[in-house]
Each structure stands twice: as structure tokens, then as C-alpha cells.
Scaffold this motif. Structure first.
Motif, PDB file in Angstrom:
ATOM      1  N   ASP A   1      29.893 -35.668  22.083  1.00  0.00           N
ATOM      2  CA  ASP A   1      30.887 -36.447  22.171  1.00  0.00           C
ATOM      3  C   ASP A   1      30.918 -37.649  21.396  1.00  0.00           C
ATOM      4  OD1 ASP A   1      32.329 -34.738  23.911  1.00  0.00           O
ATOM      5  OD2 ASP A   1      31.722 -35.815  25.441  1.00  0.00           O
ATOM      6  N   SER A   2      29.923 -37.805  20.419  1.00  0.00           N
ATOM      7  CA  SER A   2      29.698 -39.053  19.768  1.00  0.00           C
ATOM      8  C   SER A   2      30.153 -39.006  18.375  1.00  0.00           C
ATOM      9  CB  SER A   2      27.971 -39.150  19.566  1.00  0.00           C
ATOM     10  OG  SER A   2      27.691 -38.111  18.484  1.00  0.00           O
ATOM     11  N   THR A   3      31.035 -37.986  18.152  1.00  0.00           N
ATOM     12  CA  THR A   3      31.867 -37.964  16.837  1.00  0.00           C
ATOM     13  C   THR A   3      32.917 -36.926  17.070  1.00  0.00           C
ATOM     14  OG1 THR A   3      31.559 -37.341  14.643  1.00  0.00           O
ATOM     15  CG2 THR A   3      30.242 -35.973  16.072  1.00  0.00           C
ATOM     16  N   GLN A   4      34.095 -37.131  16.291  1.00  0.00           N
ATOM     17  CA  GLN A   4      35.093 -36.326  16.202  1.00  0.00           C
ATOM     18  C   GLN A   4      35.047 -35.073  14.990  1.00  0.00           C
ATOM     19  OE1 GLN A   4      38.533 -38.411  17.063  1.00  0.00           O
ATOM     20  NE2 GLN A   4      38.297 -38.289  19.258  1.00  0.00           N
ATOM     21  N   GLU A   5      34.048 -35.439  14.175  1.00  0.00           N
ATOM     22  CA  GLU A   5      33.900 -34.656  12.866  1.00  0.00           C
ATOM     23  C   GLU A   5      33.522 -33.278  13.228  1.00  0.00           C
ATOM     24  OE1 GLU A   5      31.665 -34.644   8.610  1.00  0.00           O
ATOM     25  OE2 GLU A   5      31.329 -36.338  10.009  1.00  0.00           O
ATOM     26  N   LYS A   6      34.341 -32.449  12.709  1.00  0.00           N
ATOM     27  CA  LYS A   6      33.902 -30.840  12.832  1.00  0.00           C
ATOM     28  C   LYS A   6      32.814 -30.320  12.192  1.00  0.00           C
ATOM     29  CE  LYS A   6      39.068 -29.513  13.214  1.00  0.00           C
ATOM     30  NZ  LYS A   6      40.132 -28.455  12.628  1.00  0.00           N
ATOM     31  N   LYS A   7      32.156 -29.644  12.839  1.00  0.00           N
ATOM     32  CA  LYS A   7      31.000 -28.905  12.187  1.00  0.00           C
ATOM     33  C   LYS A   7      31.414 -27.512  11.795  1.00  0.00           C
ATOM     34  CE  LYS A   7      26.225 -27.650  14.224  1.00  0.00           C
ATOM     35  NZ  LYS A   7      26.326 -26.505  13.302  1.00  0.00           N
ATOM     36  N   ASP A   8      30.476 -26.813  11.224  1.00  0.00           N
ATOM     37  CA  ASP A   8      30.632 -25.331  10.851  1.00  0.00           C
ATOM     38  C   ASP A   8      30.707 -24.727  11.979  1.00  0.00           C
ATOM     39  OD1 ASP A   8      27.777 -23.930  11.181  1.00  0.00           O
ATOM     40  OD2 ASP A   8      27.621 -26.060  10.768  1.00  0.00           O
ATOM     41  N   PHE A   9      31.161 -23.428  11.976  1.00  0.00           N
ATOM     42  CA  PHE A   9      31.450 -22.455  13.095  1.00  0.00           C
ATOM     43  C   PHE A   9      29.973 -22.082  13.679  1.00  0.00           C
ATOM     44  CE2 PHE A   9      35.443 -22.063  11.061  1.00  0.00           C
ATOM     45  CZ  PHE A   9      36.159 -22.301  12.037  1.00  0.00           C
ATOM     46  N   ASP A  10      30.029 -22.381  14.965  1.00  0.00           N
ATOM     47  CA  ASP A  10      28.896 -21.924  15.838  1.00  0.00           C
ATOM     48  C   ASP A  10      29.409 -20.987  16.890  1.00  0.00           C
ATOM     49  OD1 ASP A  10      27.007 -23.477  14.194  1.00  0.00           O
ATOM     50  OD2 ASP A  10      26.890 -25.221  15.978  1.00  0.00           O
ATOM     51  N   ILE A  11      28.119 -20.492  17.637  1.00  0.00           N
ATOM     52  CA  ILE A  11      28.633 -19.897  18.923  1.00  0.00           C
ATOM     53  C   ILE A  11      28.154 -20.685  20.030  1.00  0.00           C
ATOM     54  CG2 ILE A  11      27.896 -17.929  20.211  1.00  0.00           C
ATOM     55  CD1 ILE A  11      26.986 -16.479  17.840  1.00  0.00           C
ATOM     56  N   TRP A  12      29.356 -20.797  20.894  1.00  0.00           N
ATOM     57  CA  TRP A  12      29.295 -21.561  22.307  1.00  0.00           C
ATOM     58  C   TRP A  12      29.357 -20.707  23.530  1.00  0.00           C
ATOM     59  CZ3 TRP A  12      29.527 -27.226  22.097  1.00  0.00           C
ATOM     60  CH2 TRP A  12      29.463 -27.731  20.786  1.00  0.00           C
ATOM     61  N   TYR A  13      29.204 -21.350  24.522  1.00  0.00           N
ATOM     62  CA  TYR A  13      29.677 -20.642  25.918  1.00  0.00           C
ATOM     63  C   TYR A  13      30.055 -21.552  26.832  1.00  0.00           C
ATOM     64  CZ  TYR A  13      24.866 -21.953  27.287  1.00  0.00           C
ATOM     65  OH  TYR A  13      23.918 -22.591  27.610  1.00  0.00           O
ATOM     66  N   VAL A  14      30.852 -21.137  27.873  1.00  0.00           N
ATOM     67  CA  VAL A  14      31.256 -21.645  29.137  1.00  0.00           C
ATOM     68  C   VAL A  14      30.697 -20.753  30.116  1.00  0.00           C
ATOM     69  CG1 VAL A  14      32.911 -23.231  28.315  1.00  0.00           C
ATOM     70  CG2 VAL A  14      33.290 -20.882  28.951  1.00  0.00           C
ATOM     71  N   GLU A  15      30.442 -21.386  31.448  1.00  0.00           N
ATOM     72  CA  GLU A  15      29.714 -20.583  32.669  1.00  0.00           C
ATOM     73  C   GLU A  15      30.600 -20.970  33.809  1.00  0.00           C
ATOM     74  OE1 GLU A  15      25.018 -20.430  31.953  1.00  0.00           O
ATOM     75  OE2 GLU A  15      25.837 -22.366  32.182  1.00  0.00           O
TER      76      GLU A  15
END
Length: 310
Positions: A111-125
Motif C-alpha cells: 500500500d506504499s504506492t499506487q503505481e502498477k507493477k508488472d503482472f504477477d501471480i497472487w492469491y487470496v485465502e
């Protein structure tokens, strides 16, 4: 000529130990989704009562993940997942126990930035099917990098397969593998030339036992059209066999991609841009709209068919 192509495609299905039903039995997953212009990236729970997919704007500037659940044998209205916001979220994959949902996003790492990153794999639980999802967590290194990672899919033992755009690959898009060992993922390995090529390979689905891999190839020589679905099997020596086109009627001259296979019920779900619209007379504007939105209209839609993989 078309008849010869059709015979060849059917021969490929039989040769590969695959049997599919006829054209009239490849159907749209749900007419409820015809209200959306672009729908893709489908997965369904082991129990068959929960499904996730991606909704996108016409030119894909907006991409969010939605869910539907089955109540009284009917699918509910789609709802956006609470963590989808101003970033691009797509390509959901639900774990076998239903407690972890993997997806791809260009959201920042924190949350320290709103700049978009490249595409990564994420997950929620979550703790169970009716529980709330956690905040998104980045899968981290060594899977994620400064490059774009896409389309996660996991075997029963949590081994991960995904698409990576890397200058060290064989082509523009390639499929990689990362082994789950002692609670962490190993350094990703590029799958060999029986699967990858100098072209485009992407959107892989791995079977639970890792004995076959379904994926897309784009404009492959000998293919039926734009993007086709292919299959490769793992031999007794642990090596992948040369990928084979699964043929018509699943593949067409249009784009087929994003496969998801329900092994228990022998149902293949996939995204297609197939188009069989034809001029006709309409009695009203509403009839016109129903035909335009409900037909196989060249926009990305989710399709399903029975598919026996032997």
C-alpha cells in the motif's frame, strides 16, 4: 477441402485418445453471462457449485474477477470479488480444497504506492466455501519476477505451471514449471520443445496427477486457425510427449484459449471467439439485441463440452 480438414481433425482426436461430442453439443456455459462483452478465464470448484471468471471491457482496459454460485441448481447473478479494484485482475484458479484462489494482477506489492507493477501471480485465502477471502498476497520469488507471469494452474501436489514472457524462453510466451518443495516453490523451469516453440504457448491447464497438460498455441503451423488447444502427456520416463492439436469441433478458425478441465465430470471449459452469426430479418429491436448478444458473436465467451481424455 473442408471435408478433408474435418476428417483430419477427427483423426487427430482419435489418435490422441480424446473423444469429443459434436458441434451442437459445444455450448455456452451460461446465457447469464451474455450481458457482458468479454468473459474469459474460467474455473469451477470441485463440488461444482462455485465458479470464477474474468470480466473485461471491450478493449481490455478494465479487467476484474467475478464469481457465481449455484443455489437450488441455478447459478446466481455474477458478483465482483471484494479485492478487485482499480488494477487489472484476471485468470483465477481455485485450489482443489477451495481454500486458495490464485490470480494474476498488476497491482503494487504493498500500500506504499499506487503505481502498477508488472503482472504477477497472487492469491487470496479463506477457511471454507462460504467464508470471506483474505487480502491479496503476492506469491513472491522465485516464481514472480520483473517480467510478466500469467495463468497459474496447480496439480494435486501443488506443483505450479504458468505462462512467462521471458527473453530467455523459446518464444514470445512460454510455459514454465515450478515444483512445490518443503513449503516453497523452486526456481521455474522452461518446459521443453515438445510443448514450447519459437511461437506462442500460453494458458496451460495441468491435470491433478500431472499426466497431461492442456494449453493454447497461437498460429501454429498445421493448426485450425488463430489460437488452438493442444494436449501433451507425460510419459513413463517423466518427459512430455510432443503436443498434439485436439482438433475440431473444439478448435475452429477463431481463437480458442484458457482451458479448464473438470476431471470428475469429464467437462472441458474454454474461452472462444467463435462466430457463426449470419444476416437475417428481425421483428423488433429486442429480438435483434437478443440475437446479437446471445449468439456465438466473435466476442470472448465461455464454452463447455464433454471431453474424454484417455
Amino acid at each position: 477441402m473442408k471435408f478433408k480438414i474435418r476428417l483430419l481433425a477427427l483423426f487427430l482426436l482419435m489418435f490422441n485418445g480424446i473423444s469429443a461430442q459434436g458441434d451442437n453439443e459445444i455450448v455456452q456455459f451460461s446465457s447469464t453471462l451474455n450481458q457482458f462483452l468479454n468473459v474469459r478465464d474460467f474455473c469451477i470448484s470441485e463440488s461444482g457449485d462455485e465458479a470464477y471468471f474474468t470480466l473485461q471491457s471491450p478493449f481490455q482496459e478494465i479487467s476484474q474477477i467475478a464469481r457465481i454460485t449455484k443455489k437450488n441448481n441455478e447459478w446466481t447473478a455474477p458478483e465482483l470479488l471484494p479485492f478487485s479494484d482499480t488494477y487489472m485482475d484476471l485468470e483465477p484458479f481455485l485450489s482443489s480444497d477451495g481454500k486458495r484462489l490464485y490470480f494474476v494482477s498488476d497491482r503494487p506489492l504493498d500500500d506504499s504506492t499506487q503505481e502498477k507493477k508488472d503482472f504477477d501471480i497472487w492469491y487470496v485465502e479463506r477457511n471454507g466455501p462460504r467464508e470471506e477471502w483474505s487480502k491479496p498476497k503476492n506469491l513472491g520469488a522465485p516464481v514472480n519476477s520483473t517480467l510478466d507471469e500469467f495463468y497459474p494452474t496447480l496439480s494435486e501436489n501443488n506443483n505450479l505451471y504458468f505462462t512467462l514472457e521471458s527473453p530467455d524462453g523459446l518464444g514470445k510466451d512460454d510455459i514454465y514449471f515450478s515444483r512445490w518443495e518443503n513449503g516453497t516453490y523452486s526456481t521455474p523451469v522452461l518446459l521443453d520443445e515438445n510443448i514450447n516453440s519459437s511461437g506462442y504457448e500460453f494458458n496451460a491447464f495441468i491435470s491433478k496427477k500431472e499426466d497431461y497438460l492442456l494449453f493454447s498455441k497461437y498460429n501454429e503451423e498445421g493448426g485450425l486457425g488463430s489460437g488452438d488447444l493442444y494436449i501433451s502427456r507425460k510419459g513413463a520416463n517423466g518427459n512430455w510427449t510432443k503436443a498434439e492439436n485436439i482438433g475440431a469441433p473444439i478448435n475452429t478458425k477463431y481463437m480458442e484459449y484458457c482451458p479448464f478441465y473438470d476431471e470428475k465430470n469429464k467437462i472441458l471449459y474454454f474461452t472462444s471467439r467463435r462466430n457463426d452469426m449470419a444476416p437475417r430479418a428481425f421483428g423488433s429491436v429486442s429480438e435483434f439485441q437478443e440475437y446479437i448478444y446471445g449468439s456465438n458473436n466473435g466476442l470472448s465467451k465461455i464454452y463447455m463440452t464433454t471431453l474424454i481424455i484417455k
